[in-house]
Design a protein around this motif. Structure first.
Motif, PDB file in Angstrom:
ATOM      1  N   GLN A 667      -6.725  78.499 146.576  1.00 19.63           N
ATOM      2  CA  GLN A 667      -6.378  78.388 145.169  1.00 19.63           C
ATOM      3  C   GLN A 667      -4.975  77.860 144.915  1.00 19.63           C
ATOM      4  OE1 GLN A 667      -6.719  82.326 143.621  1.00 19.63           O
ATOM      5  NE2 GLN A 667      -4.768  82.996 144.426  1.00 19.63           N
ATOM      6  N   THR A 681      -6.865  71.970 147.647  1.00 25.50           N
ATOM      7  CA  THR A 681      -7.482  73.191 147.117  1.00 25.50           C
ATOM      8  C   THR A 681      -8.956  73.019 146.790  1.00 25.50           C
ATOM      9  OG1 THR A 681      -7.055  72.632 144.826  1.00 25.50           O
ATOM     10  CG2 THR A 681      -5.333  73.858 145.969  1.00 25.50           C
ATOM     11  N   GLY A 682      -9.576  74.135 146.474  1.00 26.48           N
ATOM     12  CA  GLY A 682     -10.991  74.111 146.141  1.00 26.48           C
ATOM     13  C   GLY A 682     -11.260  74.390 144.675  1.00 26.48           C
ATOM     14  N   ILE A 683     -10.231  74.230 143.856  1.00 25.16           N
ATOM     15  CA  ILE A 683     -10.377  74.604 142.445  1.00 25.16           C
ATOM     16  C   ILE A 683     -11.139  73.546 141.654  1.00 25.16           C
ATOM     17  CG2 ILE A 683      -9.060  74.989 140.318  1.00 25.16           C
ATOM     18  CD1 ILE A 683      -6.779  75.931 142.183  1.00 25.16           C
ATOM     19  N   TYR A 684     -12.017  73.978 140.787  1.00 20.13           N
ATOM     20  CA  TYR A 684     -12.550  73.093 139.748  1.00 20.13           C
ATOM     21  C   TYR A 684     -12.971  73.950 138.564  1.00 20.13           C
ATOM     22  CZ  TYR A 684     -14.696  69.143 137.457  1.00 20.13           C
ATOM     23  OH  TYR A 684     -14.970  68.156 136.565  1.00 20.13           O
ATOM     24  N   PRO A 685     -12.231  73.853 137.450  1.00 22.41           N
ATOM     25  CA  PRO A 685     -12.448  74.804 136.344  1.00 22.41           C
ATOM     26  C   PRO A 685     -13.593  74.410 135.412  1.00 22.41           C
ATOM     27  CG  PRO A 685     -10.568  73.392 135.865  1.00 22.41           C
ATOM     28  CD  PRO A 685     -11.081  72.965 137.202  1.00 22.41           C
ATOM     29  N   PHE A 686     -14.837  74.568 135.882  1.00 24.26           N
ATOM     30  CA  PHE A 686     -15.982  74.288 135.003  1.00 24.26           C
ATOM     31  C   PHE A 686     -15.836  75.051 133.704  1.00 24.26           C
ATOM     32  CE2 PHE A 686     -17.980  73.763 139.250  1.00 24.26           C
ATOM     33  CZ  PHE A 686     -18.445  72.468 139.103  1.00 24.26           C
ATOM     34  N   ASN A 687     -16.133  74.354 132.608  1.00 25.09           N
ATOM     35  CA  ASN A 687     -16.134  75.016 131.305  1.00 25.09           C
ATOM     36  C   ASN A 687     -14.820  75.753 131.037  1.00 25.09           C
ATOM     37  OD1 ASN A 687     -17.208  75.600 128.861  1.00 25.09           O
ATOM     38  ND2 ASN A 687     -18.548  77.263 129.566  1.00 25.09           N
ATOM     39  N   ASN A 688     -13.712  75.187 131.548  1.00 24.07           N
ATOM     40  CA  ASN A 688     -12.374  75.733 131.328  1.00 24.07           C
ATOM     41  C   ASN A 688     -12.144  77.118 131.911  1.00 24.07           C
ATOM     42  OD1 ASN A 688     -11.182  73.542 129.981  1.00 24.07           O
ATOM     43  ND2 ASN A 688     -12.316  74.098 128.118  1.00 24.07           N
ATOM     44  N   VAL A 689     -12.980  77.521 132.847  1.00 22.50           N
ATOM     45  CA  VAL A 689     -12.724  78.814 133.489  1.00 22.50           C
ATOM     46  C   VAL A 689     -11.705  78.578 134.609  1.00 22.50           C
ATOM     47  CG1 VAL A 689     -13.716  80.749 134.739  1.00 22.50           C
ATOM     48  CG2 VAL A 689     -15.007  79.633 132.900  1.00 22.50           C
ATOM     49  N   VAL A 690     -10.504  79.046 134.339  1.00 28.08           N
ATOM     50  CA  VAL A 690      -9.380  78.722 135.218  1.00 28.08           C
ATOM     51  C   VAL A 690      -9.567  79.270 136.630  1.00 28.08           C
ATOM     52  CG1 VAL A 690      -6.914  79.128 135.549  1.00 28.08           C
ATOM     53  CG2 VAL A 690      -7.779  78.525 133.301  1.00 28.08           C
ATOM     54  N   SER A 691     -10.210  80.439 136.705  1.00 26.27           N
ATOM     55  CA  SER A 691     -10.237  81.121 137.991  1.00 26.27           C
ATOM     56  C   SER A 691     -11.361  80.670 138.928  1.00 26.27           C
ATOM     57  CB  SER A 691     -10.339  82.617 137.752  1.00 26.27           C
ATOM     58  OG  SER A 691     -11.515  82.864 137.018  1.00 26.27           O
ATOM     59  N   THR A 692     -11.929  79.489 138.678  1.00 22.74           N
ATOM     60  CA  THR A 692     -13.026  79.044 139.534  1.00 22.74           C
ATOM     61  C   THR A 692     -12.466  78.439 140.824  1.00 22.74           C
ATOM     62  OG1 THR A 692     -14.067  78.417 137.476  1.00 22.74           O
ATOM     63  CG2 THR A 692     -15.200  77.816 139.487  1.00 22.74           C
ATOM     64  N   VAL A 693     -12.464  79.232 141.876  1.00 21.92           N
ATOM     65  CA  VAL A 693     -11.914  78.764 143.143  1.00 21.92           C
ATOM     66  C   VAL A 693     -13.038  78.527 144.129  1.00 21.92           C
ATOM     67  CG1 VAL A 693     -10.362  79.267 145.050  1.00 21.92           C
ATOM     68  CG2 VAL A 693      -9.823  80.065 142.756  1.00 21.92           C
ATOM     69  N   GLY A 694     -13.220  77.288 144.511  1.00 19.82           N
ATOM     70  CA  GLY A 694     -14.295  76.954 145.436  1.00 19.82           C
ATOM     71  C   GLY A 694     -13.906  77.221 146.873  1.00 19.82           C
TER      72      GLY A 694
ATOM     73  N   LEU B  45     -19.999  78.151 144.836  1.00 16.85           N
ATOM     74  CA  LEU B  45     -18.579  78.090 145.153  1.00 16.85           C
ATOM     75  C   LEU B  45     -18.268  76.928 146.105  1.00 16.85           C
ATOM     76  CD1 LEU B  45     -17.476  81.821 145.463  1.00 16.85           C
ATOM     77  CD2 LEU B  45     -16.842  80.145 143.709  1.00 16.85           C
ATOM     78  N   THR B  48     -18.286  73.917 144.064  1.00 12.89           N
ATOM     79  CA  THR B  48     -17.011  73.821 143.342  1.00 12.89           C
ATOM     80  C   THR B  48     -15.977  73.082 144.194  1.00 12.89           C
ATOM     81  OG1 THR B  48     -17.520  75.916 142.286  1.00 12.89           O
ATOM     82  CG2 THR B  48     -15.231  75.172 142.153  1.00 12.89           C
ATOM     83  N   SER B  52     -13.841  69.684 143.528  1.00 17.31           N
ATOM     84  CA  SER B  52     -12.401  69.884 143.411  1.00 17.31           C
ATOM     85  C   SER B  52     -11.531  68.633 143.566  1.00 17.31           C
ATOM     86  CB  SER B  52     -11.974  70.962 144.409  1.00 17.31           C
ATOM     87  OG  SER B  52     -10.608  71.169 144.319  1.00 17.31           O
ATOM     88  N   TYR B 280     -15.565  70.590 123.939  1.00 15.14           N
ATOM     89  CA  TYR B 280     -16.478  69.590 124.491  1.00 15.14           C
ATOM     90  C   TYR B 280     -17.308  69.020 123.354  1.00 15.14           C
ATOM     91  CZ  TYR B 280     -15.259  72.112 128.736  1.00 15.14           C
ATOM     92  OH  TYR B 280     -14.582  72.716 129.751  1.00 15.14           O
ATOM     93  N   GLU B 293     -12.487  68.166 134.643  1.00 19.39           N
ATOM     94  CA  GLU B 293     -11.976  69.394 134.035  1.00 19.39           C
ATOM     95  C   GLU B 293     -10.593  69.751 134.580  1.00 19.39           C
ATOM     96  OE1 GLU B 293     -13.690  71.825 132.033  1.00 19.39           O
ATOM     97  OE2 GLU B 293     -15.835  71.511 132.400  1.00 19.39           O
ATOM     98  N   ALA B 295      -7.671  72.892 133.482  1.00 17.69           N
ATOM     99  CA  ALA B 295      -7.638  74.051 132.592  1.00 17.69           C
ATOM    100  C   ALA B 295      -6.411  74.901 132.819  1.00 17.69           C
ATOM    101  CB  ALA B 295      -8.901  74.902 132.780  1.00 17.69           C
ATOM    102  N   THR B 302      -4.445  80.723 140.189  1.00 18.06           N
ATOM    103  CA  THR B 302      -5.299  79.565 140.336  1.00 18.06           C
ATOM    104  C   THR B 302      -4.696  78.410 139.565  1.00 18.06           C
ATOM    105  OG1 THR B 302      -7.104  81.108 140.263  1.00 18.06           O
ATOM    106  CG2 THR B 302      -7.665  78.800 140.226  1.00 18.06           C
TER     107      THR B 302
END
Lengths: 1061, 577
Positions: A667, A681-694, B45, B48, B52, B280, B293, B295, B302
């Motif tokens: 993250q 990093t593995g982050i991608y904030p789908f739908n603006n969810v900041v804590s989405t850590v892949g 995940l 994701t 990324s 959106y 995205e 955010a 994060t």
């Protein structure tokens, strides 16, 4: 059992006799024992020959012994002196003079799990002269080791107080992995080189360096880089003896880098941006009705930032020890305190340390217990280790900050402002260095606890079992606090006021069980057999937490909890190791020697198939001067020995889990730059969810990972001439390391930057000479000399997948990520790589049409650049294709020295002693990256430059080969322009002392008083233009000799005293 | 002798005590692939992680937009000290931004490969879930490859994940082979992707996104001969294949159009205001088909925020993120900090001027500056519109007065900040100085329409009704005059369309690629000197002249040294590098 009980009986008998002086018919003999200088000796062992009876001399060197029966011979023995037999004289007090023994032959060498006399040594082992080393007022032994032992190359990366030294024995074997030797401290193997800093040099009894494979193979998988065995002082028999050692000194930077003055600076600004400089508010603007000209800057108030950042810094050292005991129980205790301010303001290193050791001897049993505690505290931020951008490093700001302001702007505003308002903060990270240093709080506290114990039992004569155990606990607490006046905590920073606390802990335990049997058959055949097993395990944890936006910065670390937690970091690792070992030493009449050893190591760091490694060695030696046919030569050559050895050792310095494929939920924003080790990093904030850590793959597996193996052959000769006045040692060795453990750079198209592989082969061969001479030795005056020189030739023999070379970037800034080092087959590992600089493009290289300069056809230009102008840097077009591009890069410098060595002269005269120690390194180059940024790098506004840049190319100075002011991308290339000769000869230690003589000591009722003045790094002869030629800020085998914003090295002057009570 | 026995027993006991081998077995305190991919969550995940790369600063989060795909004829880097890279005409094969872009794309490819290989490990996860996850991964892998081909041409092709440390030197696969592969993969992924209207957000890949990107790929493929001719590489397209690519481009774009899901938002600026304010398609018209995205404001561990709006975009030149009284405000009271690196060129300005395009033009190119109080913290006090740019009747915004400058030189020069991404619209507080939640548009419906128009025009001898219809839909939304009925020739239509794309998609990281596929890149860039020399180009910005003087090599990126130095199978860099 019969034999054993017999020996117990004898010991009892001996005890009884020694403490109760009675017998059937005795006559007393009295006398005094002195050394050759007439000084009395305390604690000399005196035995009646042929009878178990003895005594020792008292404080005044006197003895009184009653002679039993018909005995008439006394045997006097004393450590360090030749044993002497003397017929007793009952008529008057005897005066016995003991001669110092030949140090060389009877010196005890510690070779791992065993001690041998130098005479019986078959391998190549160097012993450091501690007496000489301790004349340097240093914090730890490694800081005084450079130049002391042939084949041991010791250097420090820069002048940071408390900095760890880089020790490489007989050249680097490993390309990407650690090349530092294994340390064995009182039997406890430690891989971490920083351990040196935890020991008080005054506590050290001896330092032995195992160099060839015959010596190191007993350490198997960890022996390939050589082994440094440190033995600490045990108690000495006698009344309690207190010693105090103390010194105080001052350090100063003598050589500062000349910078451009105000006049030259403004002239440069004009060339960069005439519009701004001549604008109303510019340097050449108008203020109070006066229009400023360049000449107005010749004698204007200006700053020299180096003078403000560098200080005269004090250092002090105090050490008190207590030792004493009986032959049954001996003890040694010490406490010490070392404190050194750095020459860069606000930097400091200090250490408190304590040690206690006890040796108990009862009958066949001997027990050793020791514990050491040390706590080292380093304060201050490193000037060279800011990883992401070189512009974050201290001296970028110190050198770069402008010396002068525009008319009408008070120059003192530069001191108050955190950044220079004329600088674009996104392209240039200059920050007021005084504010940084005064406000950045960095404190690293390293605590080292070591507990060792061993029990040895002699079952029958010569057969001993030694069971030992040890436990070490090393911990680190690193505190960082950035208040609002710092770069990282200022209102303009991302994190604002922030604090970080990192705690790390390494726990290691060790168990060793060693069985030895020593016997002599027919007085001629000596055997010494050793068998053993050891197990060791270690675990490590590292936790870090950070908070941002701390509201009450005045609280410092105490206010940390009020901030927003932003980064959590946690690691747990562990490893274990299991080993079996054996060695046999045989000699015939101390003339012919044979040694063989084998160690098997199993390590958790390798996959099951490759887990076990086997490391054999063998060696032979011949004391040829003991042969009858050589006797005629004995008056000249007292002793001589030939040695030959071969063996294999290993290296297991890889990460605990390197062979596993691993995933990570990543993250934090690692990998903003281009280092191959960085992960994205593995982050991608789908739908603006900041804590989405892949989850991402973070390590590539290597199920074939195995040991790195080094095979080494050594041949040596030891000669002693003229009654030991001249001692000479020569060694030749050849090492080949194969299956290198290598953090190999991968094609980044694989999705990984690097992975651990076993690839390649490296050779090191070299020769070492050591010469010790006693030039003059009279009662009042003595002069002795020690000289050693070593040559090592390092060569890459093989790389992976038929690669001919491997390129590396010695990273210091994100604008300089091109490869600047190469490991190329047939050459040493860390060669510098880049373009050959040919000076600047001259006007004659161009066609001029009255307004523009166009490069004449046929003259090569830099790659895609289509507007080369006069004064641009010109590089050699090696492949003659008309374009200078990456294909024209070549080897432009070497990182390793050709030879290194040391030269010591010790003089003693009537209580005075003088020691002069020179140390040198010859043949290495330095990549002076400072000059890439401070001798013209783009049109950087308000960035001061080195004084040398005043002589750059201009139309008025067309002969100059320093590039013109331009934004050309060819300015930033690594080229021979910034490669400098890093050879140096250093007057490293000079020490002048005086010891009070016995008469005065007696009146003062003290046993010893020595006063001295000493200087470190007093003079250095070098052509290097930077702070100091002993520099390597990214010190790996691949990237030696890189200098960027290194911590300057200080000269220090000290006074000290050593008193014994 | 007893003692010997005793010793032997002790020794054996000691030696035996560790012979149990598990003493040397350690399991890492980390995740491993063998123990992963067991649940829906774990698949998601890992997916994701495949997405990324898109949001990283190396890609759409910052540097791709500014340094790599920047450097076109509509914009310039607004600093006299150049950044390094394509945008300032000072790139080389060790350029950091090109290297990290290459790296981040291949990271994404390897992640996708790993997911494709392991998605079916646990058959008890619903088949539909597994198929959707695989389809998204397969599409993303293809998209990453398209970015590689677009930038570098022939590149190494990995279709399986990296498992071994050996054998990683892989030669460059001809780009036509890669095109064939990625086109096949995208087509096969489409049935398993979600429809665009099945999601409430636009950050994930949907059928429309895949179809639209497929059209984009075909269009770029159709132009390959142009850039190869420019740098002297052998041509790989035939006339027939070019025709086929235009046909496919039109047909895939038409799939999106005929799906009826998408439309054009009435007001152009709403699209970008949505992206800044975490909405959106707020009007309900699904114009934005696929966005990257970003955010948050980097206030949590994060770090999901990017730098759109901060490096490219429009905001204050004063930083209020540290001023307690303002940092939690939004809108003009705290318009966020911007470095304003990207300025619009006079060429773009004049396109809008020629068309009378004010609604779209005034959004894309700043039409005002902020005015500030004279004392710290220099709070924003209003908007000062450039001369002639104050909308009629506008006197205040959010209570801040709006005034208009006079007809001075400063107001009439035509070099102004690119203002597509305005931090004023951000709603997250406190606004970070450097990090923003602004999404970046990858594909919009107007692009679908203009792709149809362009491809159809290339396939017809004279512009068809379909071509006019699509072009005019975009023009009418921008409130400029329609073209139908003007009887344009094929070439005239093409020129209008090129300008239309410039005006519609400037600062969306597409212009550079359009110029390259049209074969216009070198002439358009070097032709900028005329604008630089004109009085309309602000004298303070003339330093940008050399930034445009690119060589033809700039049609391709250089393959990074970091790859070539270890990948022995790549022996040749792109022409001129």
């Amino acid at each position: 059992m019969k034999k054993a009980s017999l020996s117990i009986y004898f010991i009892l008998l001996f005890t009884v006799f020694s403490f109760n002086s009675f017998s059937q018919k005795t006559t007393n003999v009295v006398g005094t024992v002195t050394d050759e200088k007439g000084e009395t000796l305390l604690g000399v062992n005196i035995k009646v020959k042929g009878v178990s009876k003895g005594t020792i001399t008292d404080l005044n060197g006197k003895f009184n012994i009653s002679m039993p029966g018909l005995s008439t011979i006394l045997v006097f023995s004393y450590i360090g002196y030749e044993t002497r037999e003397e017929k007793v004289d009952f008529t008057k007090p005897m005066l016995i003079v003991l001669k110092e023994e030949s140090k060389t032959l009877n010196e005890v060498m510690v070779i791992g799990y065993q001690d041998v006399r130098k005479k019986d040594l078959t391998g190549s082992v160097g012993k450091a002269n501690l007496t000489d080393m301790l004349k340097a007022p240093v914090a730890s032994f490694d800081q005084a080791l450079a130049g002391r032992v042939a084949g041991v190359n010791v250097s420090s990366s820069e002048g940071t107080p408390g900095g760890t030294m880089n020790i490489v024995i007989r050249g680097a074997n490993s390309i990407t992995q650690d090349n530092s030797p294994l340390y064995v401290i009182d039997g406890f193997p430690v891989e971490d080189p920083s351990v040196g800093a935890s020991i008080n040099p005054n506590d050290i009894e001896s330092i032995d360096v195992l160099k060839d494979a015959s010596a190191t193979a007993i350490y198997g998988a960890r022996g390939a880089n050589g082994v440094i065995i440190i033995t600490t002082k045990k108690g000495a028999v006698g009344a309690p003896k207190v010693t105090y050692d103390g010194s105080y000194g001052v350090q100063r930077v003598i050589h500062k880098i000349p910078m451009m003055n105000a006049y030259e600076f403004v002239r440069l600004q004009y060339e960069i941006d005439p519009t701004t400089v001549t604008a109303a508010t510019g340097y050449l603007g108008t203020y109070n009705g006066k229009t400023y000209t360049l000449d107005d800057y010749r004698n204007i108030k200006q700053f020299n930032w180096q003078d403000m950042v560098l200080q005269d810094a004090p250092q002090q050292n105090h050490s008190v020890s207590l030792t004493g005991g009986t032959s049954d129980v001996r003890y040694n205790a010490s406490v010490s305190y070392y404190d050194q301010d750095g020459v860069v303001i606000r930097s400091n290193f200090n250490r408190i340390q304590g040690r206690l050791s006890t040796a108990i001897r009862q009958k066949n049993l001997s027990i050793n217990l020791s514990t050491n505690y040390s706590q080292s505290t380093t304060t201050g931020n490193s000037p060279s280790q800011q990883a992401s951008s070189g512009m974050y490093n201290l001296f970028y700001s110190v050198w770069g900050y402008r010396p002068v302001t525009q008319p009408g702007v008070d120059i003192n505003t530069l001191l108050d402002n955190s950044t220079d308002p004329g600088v674009d903060p996104l392209n240039d990270y200059r920050f007021n260095p005084i504010l940084s240093l005064n406000n950045e709080y960095r404190k690293n506290v390293t605590t080292n606890n070591q507990y060792n114990g061993s029990v040895e039992y002699e079952f029958i004569k010569g057969l001993k079992l030694k069971v030992s155990g040890g436990y070490t606990l090393n911990s680190l607490r690193a505190e960082t606090f950035n208040n609002s006046k710092t770069r990282y905590g200022s209102p303009a920073s991302i994190d604002h006021v922030n604090a970080t606390l990192e705690t790390a802990e390494r726990k290691t335990w060790l168990n060793e069980n060693i069985l030895t049997y020593q016997t002599t058959i027919n007085n001629n055949h000596s055997f010494n057999v050793m068998l053993g097993m050891t197990s060791q395990a270690s675990n490590y944890n590292d936790y870090s937490m950070k908070t941002n936006n701390i509201p009450n910065e005045s609280l410092g670390m105490a206010g940390m909890s009020q901030g927003t937690p932003i980064l959590d970091y946690s690691t747990l690792t562990d490893w274990s190791m299991l080993s079996y070992l054996g060695r046999i030493n045989y000699n015939y009449k101390s003339k012919y020697y044979f040694t063989a050893s084998l160690r098997a190591d199993g390590s958790s760091k390798f996959p099951v198939e490759n887990r076990w490694g086997y490391f054999p060695s063998t060696s032979i030696a011949w004391n040829f001067m003991d042969e009858t046919f050589m006797k005629p030569l004995n008056s000249v050559i007292k002793s001589g020995k030939l040695r030959l050895s071969w063996g294999q050792t290993g290296n297991n310095r890889v990460g605990e889990y390197d062979y596993f494929a691993q995933l990570q939920a990543l993250q934090a924003a690692q990998g903003n730059y281009t280092g191959t080790g960085d992960l994205i990093t593995g982050i991608y904030p789908f739908n603006n969810v900041v804590s989405t850590v892949g989850t991402i793959p973070s390590n590539l597996s290597n199920s074939a990972l195995k040991w790195e193996t080094t095979g080494q052959t050594n041949a040596g000769i030891d000669l002693s001439f003229l009654n030991d006045r001249i001692n000479f040692t020569f060694d030749w060795y050849n090492k080949i390391t194969s299956d290198l453990l290598l953090r190999a750079t991968l094609p980044i198209s694989s999705g990984f930057g690097s992975a651990m592989k076993n690839i390649g082969k490296v050779q090191n061969n070299g020769i070492e000479f050591t010469l010790n001479t006693v030039n003059v030795k009279t009662k009042r005056f003595s002069w002795s000399t020690n000289f050693n020189i070593s040559f090592n030739k390092n060569k890459v023999l093989e790389l992976t997948e038929n690669q001919l070379s491997m390129l590396t970037n010695g990273y210091f800034d994100q604008n300089f990520t091109a490869s600047n080092y190469i490991a190329k087959i047939g050459y040493p590992i860390g060669m510098m790589y880049g373009y050959i600089y040919q000076g600047t493009y001259k006007v004659s290289d161009f066609d001029f049409n009255g307004s523009t300069y166009t490069l004449k056809s046929g003259i090569p230009h830099y790659t895609s650049e289509n507007n080369t102008q006069p004064g641009f840097p010109k590089y050699a077009d090696l492949n003659h294709d008309g374009v200078i591009d990456s294909n024209d890069q070549t080897i432009i410098g070497r990182g390793d020295p050709i030879h290194t060595g040391g030269f010591t002269n010790n003089f003693e005269y009537a209580g005075f002693d003088l020691s002069i120690f020179f140390q040198w390194s010859y043949g290495a180059n330095i990549l002076n990256a400072n000059r890439l940024m401070f001798e013209g790098f783009g049109k950087k506004k308000e960035l001061n430059q080195f004084a040398s840049y005043a002589n750059r190319w201009t139309f008025d100075n067309q002969n100059s080969d320093i590039p013109v002011v331009s934004n050309s991308s060819s300015n930033g290339l690594f080229s021979s322009r910034v490669i400098e000769d890093g050879s140096y000869l250093r007057l490293k230690t000079v020490s002048l002392g005086y010891s009070l003589n016995q008469r005065i000591l007696k009146t003062l009722k003290i046993s010893k008083a020595h006063f001295y003045v000493s200087a470190q790094n007093l003079l250095t002869w070098t052509n290097y233009s930077g702070y100091d030629p002993e520099v390597s800020i990214r010190n790996t085998a691949l990237t030696p000799g890189l200098d960027f914003s290194s911590y300057p090295r200080a000269v220090s002057m000290n006074v000290g005293v050593n008193v014994g009570f | 002798m007893k003692s010997i026995k005793f010793i032997s027993i002790i020794t054996i006991a000691l030696l035996a005590c560790w012979s149990c081998s598990d003493f040397l077995d350690k399991t890492p305190h980390t995740l491993t692939p063998e123990t992963y991919f067991n649940t829906d969550t774990e698949l998601q995940l890992f997916l994701t992680g495949v997405y990324s790369p898109l949001m990283q600063e190396h890609f759409y989060g910052n540097h791709y937009v500014v340094e790599d795909a920047g450097g076109d004829d509509l914009s310039f880097y607004q600093r006299s000290t150049p950044s390094s890279g394509m945008i300032c005409n000072n790139a080389n094969s060790s350029n950091a931004y090109i290297t990290t872009f290459w790296r981040v794309l291949y990271d994404g490819i390897n992640r996708a490969n790993m997911l494709l290989e392991n998605a079916d490990n646990n058959p008890s996860i619903a088949l539909a879930t597994r198929n959707r996850v695989k389809a998204e991964a397969l599409f993303l892998r293809s998209f990453y490859y398209f970015n590689l081909v677009q930038g570098w041409g022939d590149v190494p092709l990995h279709l399986t994940s990296t498992q071994s440390v050996n054998g990683l030197s892989i030669s460059r696969t001809p780009k036509q082979v890669i095109y064939d592969q990625i086109i096949k993969d995208i087509i096969s992924s489409i049935p398993n992707l979600l429809a665009s209207n099945a999601l409430t957000y636009t950050g994930a890949v949907t059928q429309s996104a895949a179809e639209g990107i497929l059209a984009r790929i075909y269009l770029f493929r159709a132009g390959e001969n142009n850039r190869d001719a420019a740098v002297g590489l052998p041509l790989t397209n035939s006339d027939d294949s070019i025709k086929a690519y235009f046909t496919h481009a039109r047909d895939w774009a038409l799939m999106v159009k005929t799906s009826g899901i998408h439309g054009l938002v009435k007001s152009y600026k709403t699209i970008f205001m949505d992206m800044c304010s975490d909405k959106y398609n707020s009007t309900g018209v699904l114009e934005s088909i696929w966005e990257v995205e970003e955010a948050g404001a980097r206030l949590t561990p994060t770090q999901a925020a990017g730098r759109i709006g901060n490096v490219i975009g429009f905001g204050a030149t004063n930083d209020y993120s540290t001023v307690d009284a303002y940092k939690n405000l939004t809108g003009m009271a705290n318009p966020g900090y911007s470095y304003k690196f990207i300025y619009a060129s006079v060429k773009l300005f004049k396109m809008y001027e020629a068309e009378g395009d004010t609604a779209r033009g005034n959004w894309n190119i700043a039409n005002y500056e902020y005015t500030y109080a004279s004392s710290a913290p220099n709070q924003v006090t209003g908007r000062l519109y450039y001369y002639g740019k104050l909308p009629t009747g506008l006197t205040s915004v959010e209570g801040f007065p709006c005034t208009q400058g006079t007809a001075t030189a400063a107001n009439t020069n035509k070099t102004r900040c690119a203002a597509k991404y305005r931090r004023e619209c951000e709603t997250i507080t406190p606004k970070n100085k450097n990090y923003t939640p602004n999404n970046f548009p990858i594909l919009r419906y107007s692009d679908i329409l203009l792709m149809i128009a362009e491809a159809d025009n290339e396939l017809s001898s004279t512009p068809s009704n379909l071509a006019y219809e699509c072009l005019d839909a975009v023009r009418l939304r921008a409130h400029i005059s329609p073209m139908s009925g003007n009887g344009l020739t094929k070439d005239q239509f093409r020129d209008v369309l090129k300008n239309e794309r410039a005006m519609e998609f400037c600062f969306e990281a597409t212009r550079r690629w359009d110029l390259i596929r049209w074969g216009d890149f070198y002439t358009a860039m070097n032709g900028m000197q005329t604008y630089i020399n004109s009085t309309e180009w602000g004298t303070n910005y003339k330093y940008a002249g050399p930034y445009y003087q690119v060589s033809k090599s700039y049609n391709y990126y250089p393959i990074p040294d970091m790859e070539i130095s270890v990948n022995k199978a790549i022996t040749q860099n792109n022409p001129g590098w």
